[in-house]
Design a protein around this motif. Structure first.
Motif, PDB file in Angstrom:
ATOM      1  N   ARG A   1       0.837  -1.206   0.000  1.00 22.84           N
ATOM      2  CA  ARG A   1       0.000   0.000   0.000  1.00 22.84           C
ATOM      3  C   ARG A   1       0.866   1.247   0.000  1.00 22.84           C
ATOM      4  O   ARG A   1       0.618   2.193  -0.758  1.00 22.84           O
ATOM      5  CB  ARG A   1      -0.917   0.003   1.228  1.00 22.84           C
ATOM      6  CG  ARG A   1      -2.044  -0.993   1.200  1.00 22.84           C
ATOM      7  CD  ARG A   1      -3.083  -0.647   2.238  1.00 22.84           C
ATOM      8  NE  ARG A   1      -2.584  -0.755   3.587  1.00 22.84           N
ATOM      9  CZ  ARG A   1      -2.737  -1.824   4.364  1.00 22.84           C
ATOM     10  NH1 ARG A   1      -3.357  -2.884   3.897  1.00 22.84           N
ATOM     11  NH2 ARG A   1      -2.276  -1.832   5.599  1.00 22.84           N
ATOM     12  N   SER A   2       1.884   1.259   0.860  1.00 23.53           N
ATOM     13  CA  SER A   2       2.740   2.434   0.958  1.00 23.53           C
ATOM     14  C   SER A   2       3.535   2.646  -0.323  1.00 23.53           C
ATOM     15  O   SER A   2       3.748   3.791  -0.742  1.00 23.53           O
ATOM     16  CB  SER A   2       3.687   2.291   2.153  1.00 23.53           C
ATOM     17  OG  SER A   2       2.956   2.262   3.360  1.00 23.53           O
ATOM     18  N   ALA A   3       3.989   1.561  -0.955  1.00 23.57           N
ATOM     19  CA  ALA A   3       4.711   1.690  -2.220  1.00 23.57           C
ATOM     20  C   ALA A   3       3.815   2.306  -3.290  1.00 23.57           C
ATOM     21  O   ALA A   3       4.243   3.162  -4.075  1.00 23.57           O
ATOM     22  CB  ALA A   3       5.224   0.325  -2.673  1.00 23.57           C
ATOM     23  N   SER A   4       2.550   1.877  -3.307  1.00 20.86           N
ATOM     24  CA  SER A   4       1.596   2.435  -4.271  1.00 20.86           C
ATOM     25  C   SER A   4       1.341   3.917  -3.999  1.00 20.86           C
ATOM     26  O   SER A   4       1.287   4.734  -4.927  1.00 20.86           O
ATOM     27  CB  SER A   4       0.288   1.647  -4.205  1.00 20.86           C
ATOM     28  OG  SER A   4      -0.700   2.225  -5.022  1.00 20.86           O
ATOM     29  N   LYS A   5       1.200   4.274  -2.710  1.00 20.23           N
ATOM     30  CA  LYS A   5       0.977   5.676  -2.367  1.00 20.23           C
ATOM     31  C   LYS A   5       2.210   6.518  -2.679  1.00 20.23           C
ATOM     32  O   LYS A   5       2.096   7.663  -3.121  1.00 20.23           O
ATOM     33  CB  LYS A   5       0.632   5.797  -0.871  1.00 20.23           C
ATOM     34  CG  LYS A   5      -0.687   5.155  -0.484  1.00 20.23           C
ATOM     35  CD  LYS A   5      -1.856   5.818  -1.168  1.00 20.23           C
ATOM     36  CE  LYS A   5      -3.168   5.199  -0.741  1.00 20.23           C
ATOM     37  NZ  LYS A   5      -4.322   5.758  -1.494  1.00 20.23           N
ATOM     38  N   LEU A   6       3.398   5.972  -2.450  1.00 19.47           N
ATOM     39  CA  LEU A   6       4.631   6.700  -2.767  1.00 19.47           C
ATOM     40  C   LEU A   6       4.703   6.995  -4.256  1.00 19.47           C
ATOM     41  O   LEU A   6       5.036   8.122  -4.665  1.00 19.47           O
ATOM     42  CB  LEU A   6       5.843   5.888  -2.321  1.00 19.47           C
ATOM     43  CG  LEU A   6       7.217   6.479  -2.660  1.00 19.47           C
ATOM     44  CD1 LEU A   6       7.422   7.814  -1.950  1.00 19.47           C
ATOM     45  CD2 LEU A   6       8.327   5.497  -2.291  1.00 19.47           C
TER      46      LEU A   6
ATOM     47  N   TYR B   1      -2.251  12.839   1.509  1.00 25.13           N
ATOM     48  CA  TYR B   1      -2.970  13.923   0.832  1.00 25.13           C
ATOM     49  C   TYR B   1      -2.364  14.176  -0.549  1.00 25.13           C
ATOM     50  O   TYR B   1      -3.081  14.339  -1.548  1.00 25.13           O
ATOM     51  CB  TYR B   1      -2.882  15.170   1.712  1.00 25.13           C
ATOM     52  CG  TYR B   1      -3.371  16.456   1.102  1.00 25.13           C
ATOM     53  CD1 TYR B   1      -2.477  17.436   0.694  1.00 25.13           C
ATOM     54  CD2 TYR B   1      -4.722  16.720   0.978  1.00 25.13           C
ATOM     55  CE1 TYR B   1      -2.914  18.629   0.163  1.00 25.13           C
ATOM     56  CE2 TYR B   1      -5.178  17.922   0.444  1.00 25.13           C
ATOM     57  CZ  TYR B   1      -4.264  18.869   0.037  1.00 25.13           C
ATOM     58  OH  TYR B   1      -4.709  20.059  -0.492  1.00 25.13           O
ATOM     59  N   LEU B   2      -1.037  14.172  -0.637  1.00 29.54           N
ATOM     60  CA  LEU B   2      -0.362  14.369  -1.914  1.00 29.54           C
ATOM     61  C   LEU B   2      -0.625  13.199  -2.851  1.00 29.54           C
ATOM     62  O   LEU B   2      -0.858  13.390  -4.055  1.00 29.54           O
ATOM     63  CB  LEU B   2       1.141  14.529  -1.681  1.00 29.54           C
ATOM     64  CG  LEU B   2       2.038  14.691  -2.920  1.00 29.54           C
ATOM     65  CD1 LEU B   2       1.624  15.927  -3.714  1.00 29.54           C
ATOM     66  CD2 LEU B   2       3.496  14.793  -2.498  1.00 29.54           C
ATOM     67  N   ALA B   3      -0.611  11.963  -2.313  1.00 32.12           N
ATOM     68  CA  ALA B   3      -0.883  10.783  -3.142  1.00 32.12           C
ATOM     69  C   ALA B   3      -2.297  10.810  -3.706  1.00 32.12           C
ATOM     70  O   ALA B   3      -2.565  10.238  -4.768  1.00 32.12           O
ATOM     71  CB  ALA B   3      -0.675   9.514  -2.324  1.00 32.12           C
ATOM     72  N   ALA B   4      -3.218  11.484  -3.004  1.00 30.30           N
ATOM     73  CA  ALA B   4      -4.601  11.612  -3.478  1.00 30.30           C
ATOM     74  C   ALA B   4      -4.779  12.785  -4.426  1.00 30.30           C
ATOM     75  O   ALA B   4      -5.907  13.159  -4.743  1.00 30.30           O
ATOM     76  CB  ALA B   4      -5.536  11.772  -2.287  1.00 30.30           C
TER      77      ALA B   4
END
Length: 373
Positions: free
Chosen positions: A176-181, A272-275
């Motif tokens: 999940r974090s890799a995808s958000k990054l 917030y930035l990933a969104a």
């Protein structure tokens, strides 16, 4: 000379005399479609029970379409040769066709009529029945499964991993974090107006590697993340927690209060930035009005340390997972307790969320504003 007058027949179900249409094809045996259906039901009074599928047929294929599209985009960014691009585009086109078949089949299983299917596809009902009949779709999907199996056996890297079925374990926190990054870096990149080639030249990376970072296919090391954030005028701290979680890096268990607060705020801003940095009004709407615009703005600015209910609402509204943020939130409140009652060896440090100009503490401030619309 053939007789050109009307032709009549006797309906095999109701035995009434009717005028045949004279259309080419199979000889008409029933006066109406209703009679034909009744005759079919009587021939098969106990039809096989409908199979219940835990996952709609089309959803699996839609996930595959998304993965193939991402691969094609990465290849285009990487300036692959035309043959590679066209081969990948052809595979994507075939998968979209399979998706259409499966989507129609899913709709039919839910009771959608052929007339509704035809209207949605802008074809006639007869064409829809012919193109997406259940036996035809089943045959096509069986062929797709055989094609994918053969392709995986030849070269496992040419196909995306099969999507998870419903009911299986969810995506792991690192994934999940890799995808958000990747999403955060991609959004920063779009705001920079730099091409992939310009980014590659400025960071001494290959265009192919940069494009794979942006698409989430590659997980960069921290110096690369810092370079990219600086190039895009972003804040590396907002990406740090996402990067650490993606790599499984565990931060110190006990941190000074200002550090713990800064990490929590940076993590929230990273999500917030990933969104794609939605407006506070959009976040307010996404929370169902639970969070006021004021609280959202103050949370993003780091002026307020949110309670857990606020944190959960905010994280979900920007597409994050609260369990990924819980350790950071707990670290802040543990540090706050240490600040209020320090043990031997702990140095008190200034609280970043003392009383504001109106004399309100953090929680008093939130309790008043939680219901604002």
């Amino acid at each position: 000379m053939p007789n050109s007058g009307p032709q009549y027949g006797k309906c095999r179900y109701c035995r009434q005399r009717f005028e045949r249409t004279g259309k080419p094809g199979r000889r008409q045996e029933y006066c109406t479609p209703a009679c034909r259906r009744r005759a079919q039901r009587e021939r098969n009074p106990n039809p096989a029970p409908t199979t219940v599928h835990p996952l709609p047929l089309a959803r699996n294929i839609a996930e595959s379409v998304q993965a193939l599209a991402q691969t094609l985009l990465a290849s285009d960014y990487g300036e692959q040769d035309l043959e590679t691009l066209l081969r990948q585009a052809g595979g994507l086109t075939r998968e979209v066709e399979y998706y259409i078949c499966a989507a129609v089949q899913d709709a039919r299983r839910k009771g959608t009529s052929w007339d509704a299917v035809a209207a949605a596809a802008s074809v006639s009902a007869a064409t829809a029945r012919s193109r997406w009949a259940e036996k035809t779709v089943r045959r096509k999907l069986k062929r797709r499964a055989a094609e994918q199996l053969a392709l995986r056996q030849r070269d496992p890297a040419t196909l995306p991993a099969p999507p998870r079925e419903e009911g299986q374990n969810g995506v792991q926190p690192g994934e999940r974090s890799a995808s958000k990054l990747a999403a955060a870096l991609s959004n920063l990149h779009r705001g920079s107006d730099l091409t992939i080639r310009q980014v590659a030249e400025s960071t001494d990376l290959s265009p192919s590697y940069v494009s794979r970072i942006m698409s989430g296919e590659r997980l960069p090391n921290w110096p690369v993340v810092e370079k990219l954030a600086a190039l895009f005028d972003g804040d590396p701290d907002e990406l740090a927690v996402l990067w650490e979680n993606a790599h499984g890096v565990t931060p110190p268990a006990r941190q000074p209060l200002p550090d713990a607060v800064a990490r929590l705020n940076a993590a929230l801003r990273g999500l917030y930035l990933a969104a794609a940095s939605p407006s506070p009004a959009r976040i307010h709407k996404a929370t169902g009005g639970t969070l006021s615009v004021r609280i959202i703005k103050e949370t993003l600015a780091g002026c307020t340390i949110p309670d857990w209910r606020t944190t959960v609402s905010f994280v979900r509204a920007v597409g994050g997972t609260p369990t990924d943020i819980r350790p950071l939130w707990e670290a802040v409140h543990y540090a706050f307790l240490v600040f209020l009652d320090p043990v031997d060896g702990d140095d008190p440090f200034p609280s970043p969320f003392g009383a504001d100009r109106g004399g309100r503490t953090m929680h008093q401030h939130q309790d008043q504003d939680h219901g604002e619309q």
